[in-house]
Design a protein around this motif. Sequence first.
Motif, PDB file in Angstrom:
ATOM      1  N   UNK A  71       3.219  14.090 -12.799  1.00 60.09           N
ATOM      2  CA  UNK A  71       3.246  14.319 -14.238  1.00 60.09           C
ATOM      3  C   UNK A  71       4.606  14.699 -14.784  1.00 60.09           C
ATOM      4  N   UNK A  72       5.645  14.477 -14.006  1.00 58.90           N
ATOM      5  CA  UNK A  72       6.998  14.821 -14.434  1.00 58.90           C
ATOM      6  C   UNK A  72       7.637  13.642 -15.149  1.00 58.90           C
ATOM      7  N   UNK A  73       8.537  13.945 -16.067  1.00 57.77           N
ATOM      8  CA  UNK A  73       9.265  12.877 -16.774  1.00 57.77           C
ATOM      9  C   UNK A  73      10.475  12.421 -15.987  1.00 57.77           C
ATOM     10  N   UNK A  74      10.932  13.279 -15.050  1.00 57.97           N
ATOM     11  CA  UNK A  74      12.085  12.950 -14.211  1.00 57.97           C
ATOM     12  C   UNK A  74      11.791  13.356 -12.773  1.00 57.97           C
ATOM     13  N   UNK A  75      12.409  12.613 -11.853  1.00 59.99           N
ATOM     14  CA  UNK A  75      12.310  12.960 -10.434  1.00 59.99           C
ATOM     15  C   UNK A  75      13.685  12.755  -9.814  1.00 59.99           C
ATOM     16  N   UNK A  76      14.082  13.684  -8.962  1.00 61.10           N
ATOM     17  CA  UNK A  76      15.373  13.569  -8.279  1.00 61.10           C
ATOM     18  C   UNK A  76      15.287  12.448  -7.251  1.00 61.10           C
ATOM     19  N   UNK A  77      16.367  11.702  -7.101  1.00 58.30           N
ATOM     20  CA  UNK A  77      16.382  10.578  -6.165  1.00 58.30           C
ATOM     21  C   UNK A  77      16.091  11.034  -4.736  1.00 58.30           C
ATOM     22  N   UNK A  78      16.506  12.260  -4.393  1.00 53.47           N
ATOM     23  CA  UNK A  78      16.227  12.738  -3.035  1.00 53.47           C
ATOM     24  C   UNK A  78      14.731  12.987  -2.824  1.00 53.47           C
ATOM     25  N   UNK A  79      14.002  13.382  -3.876  1.00 50.73           N
ATOM     26  CA  UNK A  79      12.543  13.532  -3.762  1.00 50.73           C
ATOM     27  C   UNK A  79      11.892  12.170  -3.510  1.00 50.73           C
ATOM     28  N   UNK A 137       1.673   9.012  -6.325  1.00 49.52           N
ATOM     29  CA  UNK A 137       2.197  10.373  -6.211  1.00 49.52           C
ATOM     30  C   UNK A 137       3.119  10.691  -7.391  1.00 49.52           C
ATOM     31  N   UNK A 138       3.973   9.743  -7.763  1.00 49.36           N
ATOM     32  CA  UNK A 138       4.878   9.948  -8.902  1.00 49.36           C
ATOM     33  C   UNK A 138       4.089  10.164 -10.192  1.00 49.36           C
ATOM     34  N   UNK A 139       3.021   9.385 -10.362  1.00 51.70           N
ATOM     35  CA  UNK A 139       2.201   9.532 -11.576  1.00 51.70           C
ATOM     36  C   UNK A 139       1.467  10.864 -11.596  1.00 51.70           C
ATOM     37  N   UNK A 140       0.953  11.291 -10.439  1.00 48.16           N
ATOM     38  CA  UNK A 140       0.189  12.543 -10.412  1.00 48.16           C
ATOM     39  C   UNK A 140       1.081  13.774 -10.559  1.00 48.16           C
ATOM     40  N   UNK A 194      13.342   9.603  -2.150  1.00 47.50           N
ATOM     41  CA  UNK A 194      13.724   9.228  -0.793  1.00 47.50           C
ATOM     42  C   UNK A 194      12.837   9.879   0.256  1.00 47.50           C
ATOM     43  N   UNK A 195      12.474  11.119   0.025  1.00 47.08           N
ATOM     44  CA  UNK A 195      11.580  11.825   0.962  1.00 47.08           C
ATOM     45  C   UNK A 195      10.191  11.196   0.966  1.00 47.08           C
ATOM     46  N   UNK A 196       9.715  10.769  -0.203  1.00 48.98           N
ATOM     47  CA  UNK A 196       8.420  10.078  -0.268  1.00 48.98           C
ATOM     48  C   UNK A 196       8.471   8.765   0.508  1.00 48.98           C
ATOM     49  N   UNK A 197       9.580   8.041   0.383  1.00 52.33           N
ATOM     50  CA  UNK A 197       9.758   6.789   1.116  1.00 52.33           C
ATOM     51  C   UNK A 197       9.760   7.067   2.616  1.00 52.33           C
ATOM     52  N   UNK A 198      10.480   8.108   3.035  1.00 52.61           N
ATOM     53  CA  UNK A 198      10.548   8.429   4.462  1.00 52.61           C
ATOM     54  C   UNK A 198       9.169   8.790   5.012  1.00 52.61           C
ATOM     55  N   UNK A 213       0.820  -1.210   0.000  1.00 50.83           N
ATOM     56  CA  UNK A 213       0.000   0.000   0.000  1.00 50.83           C
ATOM     57  C   UNK A 213       0.850   1.255   0.000  1.00 50.83           C
ATOM     58  N   UNK A 214       1.905   1.249   0.804  1.00 53.68           N
ATOM     59  CA  UNK A 214       2.809   2.402   0.869  1.00 53.68           C
ATOM     60  C   UNK A 214       3.487   2.629  -0.481  1.00 53.68           C
ATOM     61  N   UNK A 215       3.958   1.554  -1.091  1.00 49.75           N
ATOM     62  CA  UNK A 215       4.614   1.669  -2.396  1.00 49.75           C
ATOM     63  C   UNK A 215       3.617   2.142  -3.446  1.00 49.75           C
ATOM     64  N   UNK A 216       2.405   1.645  -3.388  1.00 50.29           N
ATOM     65  CA  UNK A 216       1.370   2.090  -4.331  1.00 50.29           C
ATOM     66  C   UNK A 216       1.083   3.577  -4.171  1.00 50.29           C
TER      67      UNK A 216
END
Length: 149
Positions: free
Chosen positions: A99-107, A94-97, A109-113, A86-89
Amino acid sequence: MKCPFCGHNDTQVVETRLSEEGDTVRRRRKCGQCEKRFTTYERAEVTMPVVVKKDGRRVEYDRHKLQASFALALRKRSVSTEQVDGAISRIEEKLRTLGEREIASNQLGELVMRELKKLDKVAYIRFASVYRSFQDIDEFTALVDEVRK
């Protein structure tokens, strides 16, 4: 669907369930030859953003890497697989919404935290201490104090 045990192509769907979020279908299957049961998951394939690492490299988003990070942080903690899924979903949604083609790894990581903090405070501290590369005990203590509040 091919049987993962014997490779036979004739499998039967025994049970179908929709996930709580409604974005995944879980199917229990039974092999027609060896009669073993296994589970498959079906989800819509949507292009995920490319992850931009700190050194500038670009890598494809990999759900398995995210699962491995959660598993490591949650090692020997009493959090169910369903909660982790559920957390991963939620992170993927959030990544899909975004709408970006790229995301920084630190962003990412913050979502995971954020998700780990909701699931298990100890796992959150474990992940944060590695992710944020604490250099001294004061940084660690500050994080523990933040979680206690």
